[in-house]
Write a protein that holds these residues in place. Structure first.
Motif, short mmCIF file in Angstrom:
data_model
loop_
_atom_site.label_atom_id
_atom_site.label_comp_id
_atom_site.label_asym_id
_atom_site.label_seq_id
_atom_site.Cartn_x
_atom_site.Cartn_y
_atom_site.Cartn_z
N VAL A 46 3.56 5.50 0.85
CA VAL A 46 4.09 6.85 0.71
C VAL A 46 5.51 6.78 0.17
O VAL A 46 6.32 5.96 0.62
N LYS A 47 5.82 7.63 -0.77
CA LYS A 47 7.20 7.73 -1.26
C LYS A 47 8.06 8.37 -0.17
O LYS A 47 7.61 9.26 0.56
N ARG A 48 9.30 7.93 -0.09
CA ARG A 48 10.22 8.47 0.92
C ARG A 48 10.42 9.98 0.74
O ARG A 48 10.71 10.69 1.69
N GLU A 49 10.25 10.46 -0.48
CA GLU A 49 10.41 11.90 -0.73
C GLU A 49 9.24 12.71 -0.19
O GLU A 49 9.30 13.94 -0.14
N ASN A 50 8.17 12.03 0.22
CA ASN A 50 6.99 12.71 0.75
C ASN A 50 6.80 12.51 2.24
O ASN A 50 5.72 12.73 2.78
N TRP A 51 7.86 12.07 2.94
CA TRP A 51 7.77 11.80 4.38
C TRP A 51 8.99 12.41 5.05
O TRP A 51 10.12 12.14 4.66
#
Length: 61
Positions: A46-51
């Motif tokens: 998961v990208k950090r921008e999606n968590w």
């Protein structure tokens, strides 16, 4: 048939993922008495921008 679904931030190397899968498989076989071919591990990167945690995105931390 133990199945693990693991969410990780993207960016780990293939070597790190191999080591992780090996360690989880060995530990599962030892603790549950199952054969390695019955252990499934799904890694979802998961990208950090999606968590988000505690109202903030990880990309903003």
């Amino acid at each position: 048939m133990p199945t693990f679904h693991v969410y990780l931030f993207e960016g780990r190397s293939i070597e790190e993922k191999r080591a992780f899968v090996d360690a989880v498989t060995r530990t599962t076989c030892e603790s549950l008495g199952v054969e390695p071919n019955s252990v499934n591990i799904v890694i979802d990167e998961v990208k950090r921008e999606n968590w988000g945690t505690a109202g903030k995105l990880w990309c903003d931390a």
